[in-house]
Design an enzyme around this catalytic site. Structure first.
Site, PDB file in Angstrom:
ATOM      1  N   GLY A 101       7.847  -2.193   9.700  1.00 13.07           N
ATOM      2  CA  GLY A 101       6.888  -0.984   9.959  1.00 13.07           C
ATOM      3  C   GLY A 101       5.492  -1.521  10.651  1.00 13.07           C
ATOM      4  O   GLY A 101       5.239  -2.891  10.300  1.00 13.07           O
TER       5      GLY A 101
ATOM      6  N   GLN B 262      -3.582  -1.737  11.717  1.00 10.44           N
ATOM      7  CA  GLN B 262      -3.098  -2.987  11.924  1.00 10.44           C
ATOM      8  C   GLN B 262      -3.024  -3.701  13.273  1.00 10.44           C
ATOM      9  O   GLN B 262      -3.022  -4.839  13.501  1.00 10.44           O
ATOM     10  CB  GLN B 262      -1.530  -3.280  11.359  1.00 10.44           C
ATOM     11  CG  GLN B 262      -1.682  -3.109   9.825  1.00 10.44           C
ATOM     12  CD  GLN B 262      -0.045  -3.193   9.637  1.00 10.44           C
ATOM     13  OE1 GLN B 262       0.771  -2.329   9.456  1.00 10.44           O
ATOM     14  NE2 GLN B 262       0.458  -4.578   9.129  1.00 10.44           N
TER      15      GLN B 262
ATOM     16  N   LEU C 269       2.077  -7.943   7.627  1.00  8.86           N
ATOM     17  CA  LEU C 269       1.705  -8.707   8.788  1.00  8.86           C
ATOM     18  C   LEU C 269       0.250  -8.909   8.990  1.00  8.86           C
ATOM     19  O   LEU C 269      -0.200 -10.042   9.504  1.00  8.86           O
ATOM     20  CB  LEU C 269       2.114  -7.813  10.027  1.00  8.86           C
ATOM     21  CG  LEU C 269       3.648  -7.671  10.345  1.00  8.86           C
ATOM     22  CD1 LEU C 269       3.829  -6.777  11.436  1.00  8.86           C
ATOM     23  CD2 LEU C 269       4.432  -8.917  10.506  1.00  8.86           C
TER      24      LEU C 269
ATOM     25  N   GLU D 266       3.509   1.623   4.445  1.00  8.63           N
ATOM     26  CA  GLU D 266       2.706   1.924   5.922  1.00  8.63           C
ATOM     27  C   GLU D 266       1.571   3.037   5.898  1.00  8.63           C
ATOM     28  O   GLU D 266       0.518   2.911   6.482  1.00  8.63           O
ATOM     29  CB  GLU D 266       3.686   2.295   7.016  1.00  8.63           C
ATOM     30  CG  GLU D 266       4.537   1.060   7.236  1.00  8.63           C
ATOM     31  CD  GLU D 266       3.850  -0.129   7.642  1.00  8.63           C
ATOM     32  OE1 GLU D 266       2.828  -0.051   8.201  1.00  8.63           O
ATOM     33  OE2 GLU D 266       4.499  -1.275   7.275  1.00  8.63           O
TER      34      GLU D 266
ATOM     35  N   HIS E 275      -1.776   1.913   4.527  1.00  6.74           N
ATOM     36  CA  HIS E 275      -2.882   1.383   5.674  1.00  6.74           C
ATOM     37  C   HIS E 275      -3.661   2.623   6.210  1.00  6.74           C
ATOM     38  O   HIS E 275      -4.741   2.183   6.624  1.00  6.74           O
ATOM     39  CB  HIS E 275      -1.887   0.873   6.800  1.00  6.74           C
ATOM     40  CG  HIS E 275      -1.425  -0.699   6.399  1.00  6.74           C
ATOM     41  ND1 HIS E 275      -2.303  -1.649   6.322  1.00  6.74           N
ATOM     42  CD2 HIS E 275      -0.221  -1.346   6.316  1.00  6.74           C
ATOM     43  CE1 HIS E 275      -1.579  -2.931   6.017  1.00  6.74           C
ATOM     44  NE2 HIS E 275      -0.257  -2.362   6.080  1.00  6.74           N
TER      45      HIS E 275
END
Length: 189
Positions: free
Chosen positions: A45, A50, A99, A141, A144
């Site tokens: 994802g 990001q 990540l 996700e 975020h």
């Protein structure tokens, strides 16, 4: 185009992302670049913050989990302007990583189920409920887009124990095989 991944400590990761305009001509290019970036980094994802874009888009391709979780077979979706309608089910813990926070995996407790309203890549409105591993990925996700990282769900003690590792990530001291966009940290005089 592979984009650099925004590293822990960058202010964009703490902002609430703005909605995407339907007529925005750059949306499809951003989505394509995000998929390319996600595949390059071996993620399942990726949210727009990001890759240093403060807009309400995230995407998921959970097909790499098919052996462990057969229910994710063929699951690849784009979520534009998503809004969580409801979270429910039984809370459960599972290790999560990110990540933007490489090298750290910690058990995060989340509800099993999430109902989400969003637009797909064709701007068709959808409302769907996901549970299990898909519910977890989508909640991660979505966080975020709200300026929340998985580390925010950890206990104060665990956050204290991770403080040095997080500071190292923000200073570019992380072993990754992808480019990262680091925060501008002022050196102490």
């Amino acid at each position: 185009m592979k984009m650099p991944v925004t590293a822990y400590g960058h202010p964009i990761l703490r902002k609430v992302a703005r909605p995407v305009d339907k007529g925005d001509p750059d949306v499809n290019e951003l989505i394509d670049n995000m998929f390319e970036t996600m595949y390059h980094t071996n993620g399942v994802g990726l949210a727009a913050p990001q890759v240093n874009r403060s807009v309400r888009i995230f995407l998921v391709d959970a097909t790499s989990y098919e052996k462990e979780y057969p229910e994710v077979k063929g699951f690849k979706k784009v979520f534009i302007n998503p809004e969580v309608i409801r979270r429910g089910g039984k809370d459960w813990k599972m290790d999560e990583g990110c990540l933007s926070v490489p090298g750290i995996n910690e058990a995060v407790q989340r509800p099993d189920e999430v109902t989400i309203h969003y637009y797909d890549q064709n701007w068709e409105a959808r409302e769907e409920t996901y549970s299990g591993i898909l519910g977890r990925i989508i909640q991660h996700e979505y966080d975020h887009l709200e300026g929340i990282l998985f580390t925010d769900h950890l206990s104060p003690l665990k956050k204290t124990l991770l403080r040095r590792k997080l500071r190292d990530i923000a200073h570019g001291k992380a072993e990754v095989d992808y480019r990262m966009l680091l925060p501008q940290i002022k050196k102490k005089q």
